[in-house]
Design a protein around this motif. Structure first.
Motif, PDB file in Angstrom:
ATOM      1  N   VAL A 148      35.363  34.069  24.721  1.00  0.00           N
ATOM      2  CA  VAL A 148      35.965  34.974  25.683  1.00  0.00           C
ATOM      3  C   VAL A 148      35.849  34.330  27.063  1.00  0.00           C
ATOM      4  O   VAL A 148      34.773  33.905  27.455  1.00  0.00           O
ATOM      5  N   GLU A 151      34.338  48.068  45.090  1.00  0.00           N
ATOM      6  CA  GLU A 151      33.419  46.943  45.222  1.00  0.00           C
ATOM      7  C   GLU A 151      32.358  47.125  46.292  1.00  0.00           C
ATOM      8  O   GLU A 151      31.288  46.553  46.181  1.00  0.00           O
ATOM      9  N   THR A 187      29.371  45.074  44.367  1.00  0.00           N
ATOM     10  CA  THR A 187      29.845  44.163  43.337  1.00  0.00           C
ATOM     11  C   THR A 187      29.326  42.759  43.578  1.00  0.00           C
ATOM     12  O   THR A 187      28.937  42.062  42.655  1.00  0.00           O
ATOM     13  N   HIS A 236      26.612  42.007  44.859  1.00  0.00           N
ATOM     14  CA  HIS A 236      25.182  41.965  44.554  1.00  0.00           C
ATOM     15  C   HIS A 236      24.906  42.089  43.071  1.00  0.00           C
ATOM     16  O   HIS A 236      24.117  41.353  42.508  1.00  0.00           O
ATOM     17  N   GLU A 237      25.530  43.096  42.466  1.00  0.00           N
ATOM     18  CA  GLU A 237      25.116  43.469  41.131  1.00  0.00           C
ATOM     19  C   GLU A 237      26.140  43.102  40.070  1.00  0.00           C
ATOM     20  O   GLU A 237      25.848  43.177  38.893  1.00  0.00           O
ATOM     21  N   GLY A 238      27.331  42.802  40.498  1.00  0.00           N
ATOM     22  CA  GLY A 238      28.367  42.521  39.512  1.00  0.00           C
ATOM     23  C   GLY A 238      28.878  43.763  38.821  1.00  0.00           C
ATOM     24  O   GLY A 238      29.429  43.681  37.735  1.00  0.00           O
ATOM     25  N   CYS A 239      28.666  44.929  39.426  1.00  0.00           N
ATOM     26  CA  CYS A 239      29.203  46.134  38.814  1.00  0.00           C
ATOM     27  C   CYS A 239      30.200  46.762  39.769  1.00  0.00           C
ATOM     28  O   CYS A 239      30.202  46.482  40.956  1.00  0.00           O
ATOM     29  N   ARG A 240      31.053  47.609  39.229  1.00  0.00           N
ATOM     30  CA  ARG A 240      32.091  48.228  40.047  1.00  0.00           C
ATOM     31  C   ARG A 240      31.838  49.714  40.164  1.00  0.00           C
ATOM     32  O   ARG A 240      31.307  50.321  39.252  1.00  0.00           O
ATOM     33  N   ASN A 244      30.548  50.967  36.655  1.00  0.00           N
ATOM     34  CA  ASN A 244      31.176  50.737  35.361  1.00  0.00           C
ATOM     35  C   ASN A 244      30.155  50.320  34.302  1.00  0.00           C
ATOM     36  O   ASN A 244      30.478  50.268  33.130  1.00  0.00           O
ATOM     37  N   LEU A 245      28.946  50.006  34.708  1.00  0.00           N
ATOM     38  CA  LEU A 245      27.910  49.692  33.722  1.00  0.00           C
ATOM     39  C   LEU A 245      27.147  50.955  33.315  1.00  0.00           C
ATOM     40  O   LEU A 245      26.215  50.895  32.532  1.00  0.00           O
ATOM     41  N   LYS A 280      27.189  51.448  28.827  1.00  0.00           N
ATOM     42  CA  LYS A 280      28.376  50.914  29.484  1.00  0.00           C
ATOM     43  C   LYS A 280      29.577  50.880  28.543  1.00  0.00           C
ATOM     44  O   LYS A 280      30.717  50.804  28.980  1.00  0.00           O
ATOM     45  N   ASP A 304      37.116  46.553  30.012  1.00  0.00           N
ATOM     46  CA  ASP A 304      35.659  46.483  30.030  1.00  0.00           C
ATOM     47  C   ASP A 304      35.124  46.692  28.638  1.00  0.00           C
ATOM     48  O   ASP A 304      34.200  46.041  28.193  1.00  0.00           O
ATOM     49  N   GLY A 338      36.007  43.829  26.255  1.00  0.00           N
ATOM     50  CA  GLY A 338      35.293  42.585  26.585  1.00  0.00           C
ATOM     51  C   GLY A 338      33.833  42.745  26.391  1.00  0.00           C
ATOM     52  O   GLY A 338      33.180  42.533  25.491  1.00  0.00           O
TER      53      GLY A 338
END
Lengths: 373, 1026
Positions: free
Chosen positions: B696, B821, B840, B842-846, B873-874, B896, B1023, B1026
């Motif tokens: 992926v 974000e 986003t 910082h944490e990579g989340c939305r 989104n997590l 998530k 999401d 994936g």
């Protein structure tokens, strides 16, 4: 050999240097005083004079010791060209309008001349597509390697400047496994890797990132423990000023530093013991001080009440707004030259006036601009 | 400097202590109907009911509000549940053949359901082979005998085991094998065949030594456990489904797989009995489906009830889910919309009573619980005080309104009460009744339901149906009339679960309610925006329709989506309740994506994927329409189709990927195992470079300006603030789009004449004040204006009616813009960034959902802080300080992978939240350390030793996390009058549940629940994939 010896003997003692200049099919030879080369402007005039092209804009280039065609367009690179010329300074002149910018750059002359740089660079035989370099006066950074002094030498911190370019960032990442040295020996841990570079993209054109490089940090934040989607979102969120710390898959091109034992670049001795990770440079700390990378565009109305009595008749005022929107659309990628902002179409709003209120240094920054309408 | 100080705050011990006093995360209650129920039990003594689910959950319900929940360690289906009568203990059987004993235990004044012991049947085949005993594998039925001290377990092999319940140990030597039974069966019946699995075990009400055993083959045996002999034998020849023993013991009823039931006389005739006294196939003569369960209930009138499920004619009605009730000549076939799980009757269980006298029939269905009153002629359905299905039509959006004024509350309740007496006619229009503080839930069928969320049990208050305003293709009357024509079987539609929406365009997308003026906006899928007002009397009136072209004069776009709904013209009768005042139709009729209402100014703003509009509903005139489409964005115009297409495409791609990876997997297996091994070794050595299947990948590319759907309006907001200059404040409207654009308009609202309700006849004007383009182009999720003290502005009317502290108009205002974000606070009127937090990056989340909430401290009565709560989104919940935007705490809340759960989340103003854990259940969670709604129930039970008074009561409280007493929320808890509760503690019985109108959420502070979009986006799906 013979010729070089002759010139070395002839002109060297006089402190002069032979210049061979080529414009089209014509050559001119003249000499310069090596110790007093003068300014680039004078040199430029001299070239126009000797070639009898006084009113033609030209690009000036020279062949350096590696056989690369490099531009001469200011005093600095002119002096560099003069000081490194040995024994002959070979100048190439092109008309500006028909200039082939791709001619400049690394390895450009090697195809024509087999210089002994082959010995110095064993890998320069592999095919490289032409790299397009824009006009020298438009130079701005597109990428840089930073923090070399604080990172372990197996790591590389690359900064990609996305703004101002039409190029896509152009890379893909994937999940993978990486081998780490731990107290329990070698261990496989999940990691994030670059999986693909888009041809012609920013990432590929920098040459600093490659497929299978492991991504360790994004803008100073470690990616370990984060999912592929999280890392994707982090990178996209930082895409305007993306700083990626990678462990290159190919460790041969590492900078060898004096502070370290030399020649260790092939081994991944570091493999990220936690202590190895350097404290991130303050400038990398997101949220700390990144006002430079994230300026939003604000359009303000003059405040004069414009009549929008109801929806249908409001079309005309909306139209004017649309045009305003379009006028900054052109500059939306960041840099909005002052002259462009000051002459937007004043359509219907009688009271609308445009003025640039942004301080000069703001305008010089390459991303955000405040426009007052 | 400032930033440095903020950074240090994280380590500040004082701040840490304060955080502990303000924030705490609890998942408190599950509201709604248990998802996928699989078992039902009822304790007639304590009058509590238990429901088990396929995921292994056990839920016990008592009086309204009394709820206990437990979860088995293994997520196995609960197949059977049995109460130990009067003990508050329940024995559950899972489909992995394990038995679990649950008990309600009391800890510091509050009871919990806990698993005491469990028993795993030894199922090794060798176990029995060696000892010669039959196997205890595959328990089919469980019967509690001797007041719950002993359990009989019937198995697939036909033997019956006995178990000591308090210890859950097998009583060796008492096992009854099929051979023992077969000895008393005549040879010609035996003919070498096995008896089959034990299908049913029934105990005798008065004689605990007798057990009625039904074998799958059809044999019925009355077994005397004390004498260890068969007292009676009935030689049934039809495959058995269930048996029921009449309370006197004189009659036995058996139901069979061919759709028949047989009545056997147990006290007369000789044993073995070969023929039943009566055998009927109620829905014959054509082949029928099995009768799964049959009950026989006697009455003093002599006309007994026979109640059974199934048995429908296979060909014509084989797909119906039915329970039939037969008394003398009266037969009613209850036709349900979902599968029948189990049913029971509420009747007398005292051995000394001569008759059962059933009072009520409770039927547990896959999607709802239906209760019928068997004592009232006609057997009407009783609205259950709880377990009302939230999902009777798919939930499309939820909103929570806190601090509902008592007056409005009473009016909604009375409107709801006027609805309830209506007969339960169409399944779709079943009127839910009764009530208190709403989360509003709006549904796919165009209804808005008001629920009381103040207590533990979510109660339906009022149902608003908007469909009547529109002409739809399929009218309900037709289908009803058709149903009425069939008189055999005598079907009667019962229940309110109706998964089928009549017209998807009726679906409600957004709702907004002004709790002070009782005005409401309901916006739907076909671009309809309806302004309604609560009225206490029925009225007949014409609804004014206005349409607003959001495209303005954008050329070159065509709408390929659904058409607009055509409203019914002319005066229409409206019942008491919310009655429509105005209808605005957006053009093109795309689904409304955002809506907001300002009753004080008489304005409603709404947005679609094309733009947004502002409507003055007092003058019934449009004020503004603005197109938000990007000039190059042609996709958005094509309507919902384009989105479907892209989703379809991505699904197709992912299927292809799966197929490809399978194919390549196969190839590898074809190759020799040696090669495989070598490959595996190589793979391990080579590390990351060798992945064969294309892994992926994720493309790293910033958003471009012309992404499709960039014009979608995500949020709208009204505020009285400084937009043009720092000296004058005034009404403003804010709109945020999917591509990170924010538009701010200054509004000229003519001031109302002092004291007068009506505004002068001047038109409202809107002037574009500011336009902000967020550089990162992420969708704008919410906008809020903060006053000089950094607090959100109060809602309309709150300040003018002294219900909230007036906003500070002296200090500089600021606007908080939350995108997917990052969060950013800008100063006003000059929009310059003040603080921000890049989540986003910082944490990579939305960011999915955002709300400003007031958190009260547990330590100090009047200390509160306004914070920004955010769901990513997590599935994590983060809390940030406002306006500093410093992260305070974060908790993992939702998995998530649970996209619909994340999409359905709603925050309340005091730090609680709701999300869907299944299509039918809301989980309630709390972020506040002080403001918690959780069930604190107790059940007074009679343990085998020490008899106590039976009483169950409820006290949902706002309690502190550490268990110190909090504020009692719902004063209907029975402190003053315990007696009615214990009388009414029975589950479905009371037709009028005791409800006392109350406003919830005691804390008083002004804040804003920001609007959140409940739509599931393509990204969500990505999401998930994936």
């Amino acid at each position: 050999m013979n010729r070089g010896h002759r010139h070395g003997a002839g002109s060297g003692c006089l402190g002069t240097m032979e210049v061979k200049s080529k414009f089209g099919a014509e050559f001119r030879r003249f000499s310069l005083e090596r110790s007093k080369p003068g300014k680039f402007e004078e040199f430029y005039g001299l070239l126009q004079h000797v070639h009898k092209i006084p009113n033609v804009d030209v690009l000036v280039g020279y062949a350096d010791i590696h056989g690369d065609l490099l531009p001469i367009n200011n005093d600095d690179n002119y002096h560099k060209a003069v000081s490194t010329a040995n024994p002959l300074l070979r100048i190439f002149i092109q008309k500006k309008e028909e200039a082939d910018y791709s001619a400049f750059g690394t390895d450009t002359l090697i195809k024509k001349k087999n210089v002994l740089t082959n010995v110095l660079r064993p890998d320069n035989h592999r095919k490289k597509p032409h790299i397009v370099i824009s006009l020298p006066q438009d130079f701005r950074p597109v990428s840089s390697i930073i923090d070399v002094d604080i990172l372990p030498e197996t790591h590389r911190r690359v900064r990609l400047y996305k703004y101002g370019t039409e190029k896509p960032l152009g890379f893909y990442i994937r999940d993978g496994a990486s081998v780490r040295v731990t107290p329990h020996g070698l261990e496989k841990v999940p990691g994030i890797f670059i999986s693909r570079l888009v041809p012609g993209g920013l990432a590929q054109s920098t040459g600093l990132l490659a497929v299978n490089d492991e991504v360790l940090e994004v803008n100073g934040i470690e990616v370990s423990g984060k999912s592929l989607d999280q890392v994707t979102d982090m990178m996209i969120a930082n895409s305007r000023n993306l700083i990626i710390t990678v462990r290159p898959a190919n460790q041969r091109n590492n900078v060898v530093r004096n502070s370290r034992t030399s020649g260790s670049s092939g081994q991944s001795t570091d493999t990220s013991l936690p202590s190895c990770a350097p404290p991130p440079e303050p400038s990398l700390e997101p949220g700390e001080d990144d006002s430079d990378d994230d300026e939003d565009i604000v359009i303000e109305d003059s405040g004069e009440p414009r009549q929008i009595p109801r929806a249908a008749p409001s079309a005309e005022s909306l139209q004017s707004l649309t045009q305003v929107e379009l006028s900054f659309e052109s500059g939306q990628n960041g840099f909005i030259p002052a002259n462009e902002v000051s002459l937007p179409p004043v359509a219907s709003g009688a009271g609308t006036e445009f003025e640039t209120r942004a301080p000069d240094q703001k305008l010089l920054e390459e991303d955000g601009t405040v426009i007052t309408l | 400097m400032m930033k440095f100080r903020f950074r240090r705050q994280g380590a500040d011990p004082q701040r840490e202590k304060l955080k502990q006093e303000l924030f705490a995360f609890h998942k408190t209650v599950e509201h709604g109907f248990p998802n996928q129920p699989s078992a039902l039990a009822f304790d007639p003594e304590l009058r509590i009911m238990a429901i088990g689910t396929r995921s292994g959950a056990v839920k016990i319900y008592g009086a309204p509000g009394v709820e206990f929940t437990g979860l088995h360690r293994d997520a196995a289906t609960v197949t059977q549940m049995h109460f130990l009568p009067g003990q508050g203990r329940v024995l559950t059987l899972l489909d992995d053949d394990s038995l679990h004993l649950w008990e309600i235990v009391h800890h510091d004044g509050c009871a919990h359901l806990e698993e005491a012991i469990h028993f795993q049947a030894p199922s090794r085949p060798g176990f029995d082979g060696a000892s010669g005993l039959p196997s205890l594998a595959h328990i089919t039925v469980v019967l509690l005998v001797a007041a719950g001290d002993m359990a009989a377990l019937g198995t697939e092999g036909g033997s019956i085991f006995f178990l000591d319940v308090p210890t859950l140990t097998l009583l060796e030597g008492q096992t009854l094998g099929p051979d023992e039974v077969l000895r008393s069966v005549p040879d010609d019946y035996r003919c070498g065949k096995a008896l089959g699995p034990v299908e049913s075990l029934q105990g005798h009400l008065r004689d605990p030594t007798k057990i009625l055993i039904g074998y799958s083959r059809g044999l019925l045996v009355i077994w005397n456990q004390a004498a260890r002999c068969a007292e009676r034998i009935f030689l049934g020849n039809q495959q058995l489904e269930s048996v029921c023993w009449e309370r006197s013991g004189h009659t036995v009823v058996s139901s069979h797989s061919d759709g028949s039931y047989a009545i056997w006389a147990a006290d007369t005739g000789d044993s073995p009995t070969a023929q039943p006294t009566v055998a009927t196939t109620p829905y014959g003569p054509f082949p029928c489906k099995a009768i799964n369960k049959v009950l026989w209930r006697s009455c003093a009138s002599g006309e007994h009830f026979v109640i059974f499920s199934g048995g429908m004619p296979r060909a014509s009605y084989g797909d119906r889910h039915c329970v039939s009730v037969l008394q003398a000549e009266t037969l009613v076939t209850l036709d349900f919309t979902s599968r029948v799980i189990d049913f029971f009757t509420v009747h007398s269980t005292r051995p000394e009573d001569e008759f059962d006298e059933p009072q009520a029939l409770a039927v547990l269905l896959e999607e709802e619980l239906v209760v019928l009153d068997l004592q009232t002629p006609g057997w009407p359905a009783v609205p259950a005080p709880y377990l009302a299905p939230l999902h009777s039509s798919a939930i499309t959006c939820s909103a929570h309104v806190a601090n509902v004024p008592a007056k409005l509350w009473a009016r909604i309740v009375s409107a709801g009460e006027q609805q309830s007496p209506q007969p339960a006619s169409g399944a779709s229009w079943w009127g839910g009744a009764l009530g208190l503080t709403p989360p509003l839930r709006s549904h796919e069928d165009g209804t808005v339901r008001f629920w009381d969320a103040s207590g533990v049990a979510l109660r339906p208050l009022y149902k608003l149906c908007t469909a009547g305003l529109f002409q739809t293709d399929c009218e309900h009357a037709d289908s009803l009339a058709q149903a009425a024509e069939d008189d055999w079987p005598p079907f009667r539609k019962v229940g309110c679960f109706d998964p089928y929406s009549d017209d998807p365009r009726l679906g409600v997308q957004k709702v907004a309610l002004c709790k002070y003026t009782a005005q409401m906006v309901v916006a739907g899928t076909a671009g309809q925006v309806l302004v309604l007002e609560l009225s206490d009397t029925p009225a007949e009136q014409t609804v004014g329709v206005a349409s607003l072209d959001l495209l303005q004069d954008r050329e070159g776009f065509t709408w390929k989506g659904h058409e607009r709904l055509s409203p019914r013209l002319g005066p229409l009768p409206w019942p008491a309740g919310f009655q429509p005042r105005a209808l605005v139709q957006c053009l093109p009729p795309a689904a409304v994506t955002a809506v907001t209402l300002h009753a004080e100014w008489g304005l409603v703003a709404f947005g679609t994927s094309h733009g947004f509009g502002l409507f003055d509903y007092l003058r019934r005139s449009p004020v503004l329409a603005r197109c938000t489409l990007h000039p190059s964005d042609s996709l958005a115009m094509e309507g919902p189709l384009s989105r479907v297409k892209s989703l379809k495409k991505s699904l197709r791609q992912s299927f292809r990927r799966i197929r490809k990876s399978r194919a390549s997997g196969k190839k590898r297996t074809v190759a020799g195992s040696k090669l495989q091994e070598a490959n595996a070794q190589l793979a391990e050595q080579a590390g990351p470079q060798d992945v064969e299947v294309t892994p992926v990948q994720r493309r790293i590319e910033p958003r471009s300006a012309d992404d499709s759907l960039s014009g979608v309006v995500r949020c709208l907001y009204f505020a009285d603030t400084f937009l043009r200059d720092a000296a004058h404040h005034g009404p403003t409207m804010w709109a945020g789009t999917n591509s990170g654009s924010v538009f701010a308009y200054a509004l000229e609202v003519p001031a109302a004449v002092a004291g007068g309700e009506k505004r002068p006849e001047r038109a409202v004007e809107a002037v574009l004040g500011k336009e902000v383009q967020l550089m990162h182009r992420a969708p704008v999720v919410a906008i809020a204006v903060l006053d000089g003290r950094g607090r959100p502005l109060p809602e309309p009317y709150e300040a003018s009616r002294d219900l909230a502290q007036a906003p500070d108009m002296q200090g500089g205002h600021a606007v908080l813009i939350a995108s997917e974000e990052q969060f950013k606070v800008f100063t006003l009127p000059k929009v310059s960034a003040k603080t921000k937090f890049k989540l986003t990056a910082h944490e990579g989340c939305r960011v999915r959902k955002v709300a400003l909430a007031t958190f009260a401290s547990v330590a100090c009565e009047d200390y509160t802080e306004t914070c920004l709560a955010c769901l990513t989104n997590l599935g994590d919940v983060h809390v940030f300080s406002v306006p500093g935007l410093r992260p305070q705490v974060h908790y993992a809340c939702i998995r998530k992978e649970d996209i619909s759960g994340i999409a359905s989340c709603v925050f309340t103003r005091h730090g609680q939240g709701f999300y869907l854990i299944s299509p039918s259940e809301f989980e309630r969670f709390s972020l506040s350390a002080r403001n918690i709604t959780e069930p604190l129930c107790s059940l007074d039970v009679r343990w085998p030793r020490g008899a106590t008074h039976i009483r169950s009561r409820e006290s949902p409280k706002l309690s502190q996390a550490n268990g110190t007493p909090g504020i009692i929320l719902a004063p209907q808890s029975c402190d003053g009058s315990p007696d009615p509760i214990c009388k009414e503690a029975d589950t479905p019985e009371p037709p009028e549940a005791m409800l006392s109108p109350m406003s919830i959420d005691s804390a008083t502070s002004a804040d804003t629940t920001l609007d959140t979009t409940g739509d599931m986006t393509v990204e969500d799906v990505k999401d998930f994939l994936g």
